[in-house]
Design a protein around this motif. Structure first.
Motif, PDB file in Angstrom:
ATOM      1  N   ARG A 147     -74.236  63.561 -17.989  1.00 47.66           N
ATOM      2  CA  ARG A 147     -73.770  62.059 -17.666  1.00 47.66           C
ATOM      3  C   ARG A 147     -72.527  62.234 -16.869  1.00 47.66           C
ATOM      4  O   ARG A 147     -72.185  60.621 -16.332  1.00 47.66           O
ATOM      5  N   MET A 148     -72.135  63.009 -16.451  1.00 50.29           N
ATOM      6  CA  MET A 148     -70.486  63.278 -15.214  1.00 50.29           C
ATOM      7  C   MET A 148     -71.048  62.997 -13.939  1.00 50.29           C
ATOM      8  O   MET A 148     -71.107  62.158 -13.595  1.00 50.29           O
ATOM      9  N   LEU A 149     -72.011  63.950 -14.120  1.00 47.90           N
ATOM     10  CA  LEU A 149     -72.916  63.409 -12.833  1.00 47.90           C
ATOM     11  C   LEU A 149     -73.800  62.264 -12.011  1.00 47.90           C
ATOM     12  O   LEU A 149     -73.446  61.719 -10.721  1.00 47.90           O
ATOM     13  N   ALA A 150     -74.271  61.587 -13.408  1.00 47.42           N
ATOM     14  CA  ALA A 150     -74.662  60.260 -13.580  1.00 47.42           C
ATOM     15  C   ALA A 150     -73.849  59.185 -13.032  1.00 47.42           C
ATOM     16  O   ALA A 150     -73.276  58.625 -12.407  1.00 47.42           O
ATOM     17  N   LEU A 151     -72.288  59.782 -13.298  1.00 44.61           N
ATOM     18  CA  LEU A 151     -71.251  59.214 -13.276  1.00 44.61           C
ATOM     19  C   LEU A 151     -70.511  59.067 -11.962  1.00 44.61           C
ATOM     20  O   LEU A 151     -70.713  57.769 -10.650  1.00 44.61           O
ATOM     21  N   VAL A 152     -70.575  60.391 -11.221  1.00 42.05           N
ATOM     22  CA  VAL A 152     -70.744  60.055  -9.724  1.00 42.05           C
ATOM     23  C   VAL A 152     -71.725  59.428  -8.970  1.00 42.05           C
ATOM     24  O   VAL A 152     -70.996  59.084  -8.195  1.00 42.05           O
ATOM     25  N   GLY A 153     -72.495  59.461  -9.357  1.00 42.69           N
ATOM     26  CA  GLY A 153     -73.769  58.520  -8.485  1.00 42.69           C
ATOM     27  C   GLY A 153     -73.688  57.192  -8.262  1.00 42.69           C
ATOM     28  O   GLY A 153     -73.502  56.400  -7.395  1.00 42.69           O
ATOM     29  N   ARG A 154     -72.810  56.388 -10.224  1.00 39.17           N
ATOM     30  CA  ARG A 154     -73.020  55.200  -9.809  1.00 39.17           C
ATOM     31  C   ARG A 154     -71.529  54.685  -8.726  1.00 39.17           C
ATOM     32  O   ARG A 154     -71.712  53.919  -8.448  1.00 39.17           O
ATOM     33  N   LYS A 155     -70.356  55.762  -9.338  1.00 47.03           N
ATOM     34  CA  LYS A 155     -69.494  54.988  -8.936  1.00 47.03           C
ATOM     35  C   LYS A 155     -68.354  55.867  -7.813  1.00 47.03           C
ATOM     36  O   LYS A 155     -67.368  55.024  -7.171  1.00 47.03           O
ATOM     37  N   ALA A 156     -68.484  57.188  -7.760  1.00 43.86           N
ATOM     38  CA  ALA A 156     -67.899  58.100  -7.313  1.00 43.86           C
ATOM     39  C   ALA A 156     -67.851  58.122  -5.726  1.00 43.86           C
ATOM     40  O   ALA A 156     -68.965  57.784  -5.429  1.00 43.86           O
ATOM     41  N   ASP A 157     -66.912  58.581  -5.227  1.00 43.17           N
ATOM     42  CA  ASP A 157     -67.443  59.646  -3.458  1.00 43.17           C
ATOM     43  C   ASP A 157     -67.372  60.619  -3.205  1.00 43.17           C
ATOM     44  O   ASP A 157     -67.236  60.862  -2.253  1.00 43.17           O
ATOM     45  N   GLY A 158     -67.515  61.582  -4.555  1.00 48.61           N
ATOM     46  CA  GLY A 158     -67.615  62.556  -4.116  1.00 48.61           C
ATOM     47  C   GLY A 158     -67.248  63.231  -5.436  1.00 48.61           C
ATOM     48  O   GLY A 158     -67.104  63.152  -6.830  1.00 48.61           O
ATOM     49  N   TRP A 159     -68.532  64.175  -5.058  1.00 45.90           N
ATOM     50  CA  TRP A 159     -68.478  65.786  -6.622  1.00 45.90           C
ATOM     51  C   TRP A 159     -67.905  66.169  -5.640  1.00 45.90           C
ATOM     52  O   TRP A 159     -67.886  67.012  -4.518  1.00 45.90           O
ATOM     53  N   LEU A 160     -66.517  67.338  -7.123  1.00 46.49           N
ATOM     54  CA  LEU A 160     -66.361  68.763  -6.356  1.00 46.49           C
ATOM     55  C   LEU A 160     -66.345  69.707  -7.722  1.00 46.49           C
ATOM     56  O   LEU A 160     -65.501  69.234  -8.132  1.00 46.49           O
ATOM     57  N   PRO A 161     -67.144  70.123  -7.858  1.00 50.54           N
ATOM     58  CA  PRO A 161     -67.391  71.394  -8.940  1.00 50.54           C
ATOM     59  C   PRO A 161     -66.727  72.321  -7.946  1.00 50.54           C
ATOM     60  O   PRO A 161     -66.359  72.865  -6.835  1.00 50.54           O
ATOM     61  N   SER A 162     -66.872  73.484  -8.599  1.00 47.53           N
ATOM     62  CA  SER A 162     -66.547  74.826  -8.013  1.00 47.53           C
ATOM     63  C   SER A 162     -67.575  75.850  -8.388  1.00 47.53           C
ATOM     64  O   SER A 162     -68.429  75.480  -9.620  1.00 47.53           O
ATOM     65  N   LEU A 163     -67.803  76.303  -7.508  1.00 48.32           N
ATOM     66  CA  LEU A 163     -69.234  77.981  -7.081  1.00 48.32           C
ATOM     67  C   LEU A 163     -68.963  78.800  -8.702  1.00 48.32           C
ATOM     68  O   LEU A 163     -70.337  78.563  -9.364  1.00 48.32           O
ATOM     69  N   GLY A 164     -68.118  79.541  -8.946  1.00 52.66           N
ATOM     70  CA  GLY A 164     -67.697  79.550 -10.265  1.00 52.66           C
ATOM     71  C   GLY A 164     -68.461  79.672 -11.444  1.00 52.66           C
ATOM     72  O   GLY A 164     -68.819  80.391 -12.486  1.00 52.66           O
ATOM     73  N   TYR A 165     -68.576  77.388 -11.879  1.00 51.05           N
ATOM     74  CA  TYR A 165     -68.805  77.821 -13.033  1.00 51.05           C
ATOM     75  C   TYR A 165     -70.922  77.220 -12.844  1.00 51.05           C
ATOM     76  O   TYR A 165     -71.839  76.720 -13.738  1.00 51.05           O
ATOM     77  N   LEU A 166     -71.544  77.392 -11.581  1.00 52.48           N
ATOM     78  CA  LEU A 166     -72.410  76.808 -11.357  1.00 52.48           C
ATOM     79  C   LEU A 166     -73.314  78.235 -10.970  1.00 52.48           C
ATOM     80  O   LEU A 166     -73.627  79.002 -11.004  1.00 52.48           O
ATOM     81  N   GLN A 167     -74.589  78.109 -11.821  1.00 49.43           N
ATOM     82  CA  GLN A 167     -75.529  78.597 -11.928  1.00 49.43           C
ATOM     83  C   GLN A 167     -76.635  78.549 -11.285  1.00 49.43           C
ATOM     84  O   GLN A 167     -76.622  77.824  -9.544  1.00 49.43           O
ATOM     85  N   ASP A 168     -77.860  79.478 -10.593  1.00 47.35           N
ATOM     86  CA  ASP A 168     -78.449  79.125  -9.766  1.00 47.35           C
ATOM     87  C   ASP A 168     -79.443  78.449  -9.304  1.00 47.35           C
ATOM     88  O   ASP A 168     -79.758  77.712 -10.958  1.00 47.35           O
ATOM     89  N   GLY A 169     -79.441  77.037  -9.049  1.00 44.73           N
ATOM     90  CA  GLY A 169     -79.910  76.130  -8.847  1.00 44.73           C
ATOM     91  C   GLY A 169     -78.783  74.680  -8.878  1.00 44.73           C
ATOM     92  O   GLY A 169     -79.663  73.475  -8.924  1.00 44.73           O
ATOM     93  N   ASP A 170     -78.051  74.603  -9.383  1.00 43.68           N
ATOM     94  CA  ASP A 170     -77.725  73.924 -10.159  1.00 43.68           C
ATOM     95  C   ASP A 170     -76.695  72.972  -9.214  1.00 43.68           C
ATOM     96  O   ASP A 170     -76.389  71.702  -9.745  1.00 43.68           O
ATOM     97  N   LEU A 171     -76.552  73.626  -7.897  1.00 42.85           N
ATOM     98  CA  LEU A 171     -76.019  72.546  -6.969  1.00 42.85           C
ATOM     99  C   LEU A 171     -77.219  71.063  -6.328  1.00 42.85           C
ATOM    100  O   LEU A 171     -77.322  70.300  -6.217  1.00 42.85           O
ATOM    101  N   ALA A 172     -78.785  72.359  -6.262  1.00 41.28           N
ATOM    102  CA  ALA A 172     -79.880  71.681  -5.807  1.00 41.28           C
ATOM    103  C   ALA A 172     -79.987  70.182  -7.294  1.00 41.28           C
ATOM    104  O   ALA A 172     -80.217  69.359  -7.083  1.00 41.28           O
ATOM    105  N   ALA A 173     -79.886  70.338  -8.372  1.00 42.91           N
ATOM    106  CA  ALA A 173     -80.225  70.042  -9.587  1.00 42.91           C
ATOM    107  C   ALA A 173     -78.572  68.393  -9.602  1.00 42.91           C
ATOM    108  O   ALA A 173     -79.459  67.874 -10.214  1.00 42.91           O
ATOM    109  N   GLY A 174     -77.917  68.993  -9.523  1.00 43.90           N
ATOM    110  CA  GLY A 174     -76.976  68.001  -9.598  1.00 43.90           C
ATOM    111  C   GLY A 174     -76.632  67.242  -8.588  1.00 43.90           C
ATOM    112  O   GLY A 174     -76.930  65.987  -8.982  1.00 43.90           O
ATOM    113  N   ASN A 175     -77.411  67.362  -7.482  1.00 42.04           N
ATOM    114  CA  ASN A 175     -77.395  66.770  -6.114  1.00 42.04           C
ATOM    115  C   ASN A 175     -79.006  65.779  -6.630  1.00 42.04           C
ATOM    116  O   ASN A 175     -78.283  64.282  -6.178  1.00 42.04           O
TER     117      ASN A 175
END
Length: 763
Positions: free
Chosen positions: A180-208
């Motif tokens: 839901r947060m990722l969808a909010l980024v796509g609808r209204k935000a100007d940027g996505w700012l996660p931390s690499l340490g909290y992501l698993q393999d494939g999370d960047l591609a899936a999030g994008n």
């Protein structure tokens, strides 16, 4: 995932430790010194071991000059969005447009609740952030006149006043991981700012992918959304990800940019040496590698316009052909600044494009581009002209406001150079330390270019003359795109024409003017009961004409409203610091009519024309009628009294323009009216607009000429009144030489004589 083509933003993620507060400030400064772009700080308001992040951001903004700043990310539950919006806009204005807004929905809820915020579920946190973004952006939209109302479940405002607008488009970046947060980024935000340490393999591609899908669903281009990433664990020794020499770092980071679409790389470190090497060695090598890879693949780079903004473009303008030098500062419908550049002081325009050149060369490019389009164009210096001719509907506006330099070239000769976009209030302030002044109207926000080419009826008119009377040189972009200098030795005919008919010949970029020796002045205002209007006006005018030249006066008449009588607002300026002489002359005016209010003070001339730098957002369209007056006769005074009593005008004004104004002969400048003592204007809005024209027909026998800046009627008859026959003929001949295609026809345009007839121009 493809490369989104954004420019790289490289920065640091610093710990806001309260134990050694100046160390973190030093690390922020080290980030700037290393050539990096961005400094960010954690935000945990419930953590007593940390400095308050917003206070730290403000301190660092004042301690740096270039680097951009953001919370990473701000804890929204503990920062009310309307207040946060004003804080961000304020810091952006103070820092010169260096703020980004990183936001989070909140974590560590036990600590957040302990600080006084109600507990929210993860889903409620997303909803609250969604509502907050609407409030924040609504507060920033100061061009919108209606109060802000957002009635959310978690955040609401009901009639909040908007503003201030930030100095630039503050990007909103969200720290997001869940769908839901990722969808909010796509609808209204100007940027996505996660931390690499909290992501698993494939999370960047899936999030994008999720962000892109949401963007498409909201009719957005996914390339509008920057992808940033917090990086930890970097070291210039050892092995592994971001371990080892700078080239190893480049090799590790390059795939994040090219394959994962990351364009913001934020290094978490509190080590000054690591920051230095990241900025000085890794950053340039990474930028070079990215540029080379993009060049080889033909990746599209640069800013991306939203689909909504693209849909707002107007026909007849080739937006893709805007010169590269003008693109960054150009404003289209749909841009944040459009509400501030579309309108003038009174007229709400809707141009299809506003070009804002930064120097004379860019003015040349802007004019060449505008001429190639199938739409009209207008030129604006300050936008205060009450006729509204410095904007349009559907066309192009060339706004020279950035050409605002004020320079004393020769103090002994009192020679001053002014950019056409300078505001007269700023000119007055700049000249004050030199003991100089230039008469320049009655309002400090008026731009140099518009006033100096039309006349310049100011508070010093009777002692100094018109502003244009002292112009000794002008730099003008002609219709064919050439930049020329006009002075006594070069293009003297053009200099003659610029001084009174400049809008017919080109775009003024700079002028050189002889200023007056002037320190303090006596500035007085008197408000009279003008119920008995005719004798009051006639006596005021007679007193003005009989006064020494040091005195210039303006009389504004406002009709009776409700229980309030008609009033006459008189401004009196004595052009010296001789208070005894001033009092002698000014006291004579106190017997004209019952005095309701009065004050007089000795002030620097700059205090009479203060520039407030107000942004123009238009308003109710007004009809303005003008005329020049030899003397205020009893018959004219009676007619003005009848007009005021009928309440068919919002305001009547008489300005003194005799004295030094009439020292020049009518042939010396294109402003040829050198016998009149007063300039009359009237403004009317709404239903009164039609009636004011009828009144002007009755006033016509008492008028002799018209001042360009105070007339909205541009009929041939008005042009003939603005320029007497010999003057008009000479302008027409010069038009044939300098503007044979009648490019500049939007402001009392004079038709050019054929080129063959234009070569023989009398001087």
């Amino acid at each position: 995932m493809p490369d989104y083509g954004h420019d790289l933003v490289l920065g640091t993620f610093l710990t806001p430790s309260a134990a050694d507060p100046h160390r973190v400030v030093g690390l922020a400064q080290a980030t700037e010194h290393a050539g990096l772009d961005l400094v960010t700080f954690q935000d945990h308001p419930y953590q007593p071991a940390f400095l308050d992040t917003w206070t730290l951001l403000s301190w660092v903004a004042a301690s740096t000059e270039r680097v951009h700043l953001a919370g990473n990310v701000l804890n929204l539950p503990l920062r009310p969005p309307a207040v946060l919006a004003r804080a961000a806009a304020s810091l952006d204005l103070l820092s010169g447009g260096r703020v980004a807004l990183g936001l989070g929905a909140g974590a560590f809820w036990d600590a957040i609740v302990a600080m006084g915020s109600p507990r929210l579920t993860p889903g409620q946190g997303v909803d609250a952030l969604d509502e907050a973004i609407d409030i924040i952006r609504g507060i920033w939209d100061a061009a919108e006149r209606t109060p802000l109302r957002v009635h959310g479940t978690h955040h609401h405002v009901d009639g909040a006043k908007r503003g201030p607008s930030p100095a630039h488009d503050i990007p909103v970046w969200l720290g997001a991981y869940k769908p839901r947060m990722l969808a909010l980024v796509g609808r209204k935000a100007d940027g996505w700012l996660p931390s690499l340490g909290y992501l698993q393999d494939g999370d960047l591609a899936a999030g994008n992918a999720r962000i892109d899908d949401a963007a498409h669903g909201a009719d957005r281009d996914p390339r509008e959304i920057r992808r940033l990433l917090n990086l930890g664990g970097g070291s210039f020794s050892g092995s592994g990800f971001l371990q080892g020499p700078p080239q190893r770092w480049v090799d590790d980071l390059l795939p994040l940019v090219l394959d994962q679409g990351i364009s913001g790389l934020v290094l978490s470190t509190d080590d000054a040496r690591t920051i230095a090497r990241f900025g000085e060695e890794v950053a340039p090598a990474l930028r070079e590698a990215v540029a080379a890879a993009r060049a080889s693949t033909g990746t599209s780079t640069g800013s991306v316009r939203s689909l909504a903004a693209l849909a707002a473009r107007r026909t007849g303008i080739d937006y893709d052909a805007v010169p590269a030098s003008l693109v960054e500062n150009a404003v289209e419908p749909g841009d944040r600044d459009y509400g501030y550049v579309r309108s003038t002081y009174v007229y709400t325009g809707s141009p299809g494009l506003v070009l804002r050149p930064r120097d004379a060369a860019q003015v040349q490019e802007a004019l060449v581009f505008a001429r190639a389009q199938d739409v009209p164009f207008a030129v604006r210096s300050g936008g205060h002209g009450i006729s509204g001719r410095s904007t349009n509907d559907g066309g192009i506006v060339i706004d020279v406001g950035a050409l605002d330099t004020v320079e004393v070239l020769d103090r002994d000769q009192r020679l001053v150079r002014l950019g056409a976009g300078a505001r007269w209030g700023d000119v007055a302030v700049a000249l004050q330390p030199h003991g100089l002044a230039i008469s320049s109207g009655d309002y400090g926000d008026v731009g140099v270019g518009g006033l100096v080419t039309a006349g310049g009826q100011g508070f010093l008119s009777r002692s100094y003359g018109l502003t244009l009377d002292h112009v000794v040189a002008a730099e003008v972009v002609l219709a064919d795109g050439r930049l020329v200098r006009a002075d006594a030795e070069h293009e003297p005919d053009l200099l003659w024409a610029v001084r009174g008919a400049g809008a017919n010949f080109g775009i003024l970029t700079a002028v050189e003017i002889q200023a007056a020796e002037l320190g303090d002045v006596v500035y007085a205002t008197v408000i009279f009961d003008a119920t008995d209007t005719a004798p009051f006006v006639e006596s005021w005018a007679a007193l003005v004409e009989s006064s020494p030249r040091e005195l210039t006066s303006f009389l504004s008449l406002v009709p009776a409203r409700g229980q309030d009588p008609a009033v006459g607002y008189v401004v009196l300026v004595w052009a010296s610091d001789d208070t005894a002489a001033a009092i002698t002359s000014l006291e004579r005016f106190l017997d004209l009519a019952p005095v309701l209010q009065q004050q007089a003070q000795l002030v620097p001339y700059a205090a009479t024309v203060v520039a407030s730098h107000s942004r123009h957002t238009g308003g109710a369209e007004a009809t303005t009628r003008g005329g020049l007056v030899e003397h205020v006769t009893p018959e004219l005074a009676a007619r003005l009294g009848e007009l005021l009593a009928a309440r068919d005008a919002d305001m009547l004004q008489l300005r003194a323009v005799g004295g030094a104004v009439n020292d020049l002969g009518p042939a010396e400048t294109a402003y040829a009216h050198r016998t009149q003592n007063f300039s009359l204007l009237a403004t009317a809005r709404g239903a009164r607009r039609a009636r004011i024209d009828e009144w002007w027909d009755r006033l016509e026998p008492h008028l002799n000429g018209v001042y360009l800046s105070f007339e909205t009627n541009q009929s041939p008859a008005r042009v003939a009144e603005a320029f007497p026959p010999e003057t008009l003929a000479r302008i027409a001949r010069l038009k044939g030489r300098y503007d044979p295609e009648h490019v500049f026809d939007g402001n009392f345009g004079v038709a050019p004589l054929p080129r063959a007839d234009a070569n023989d121009v009398p001087r």
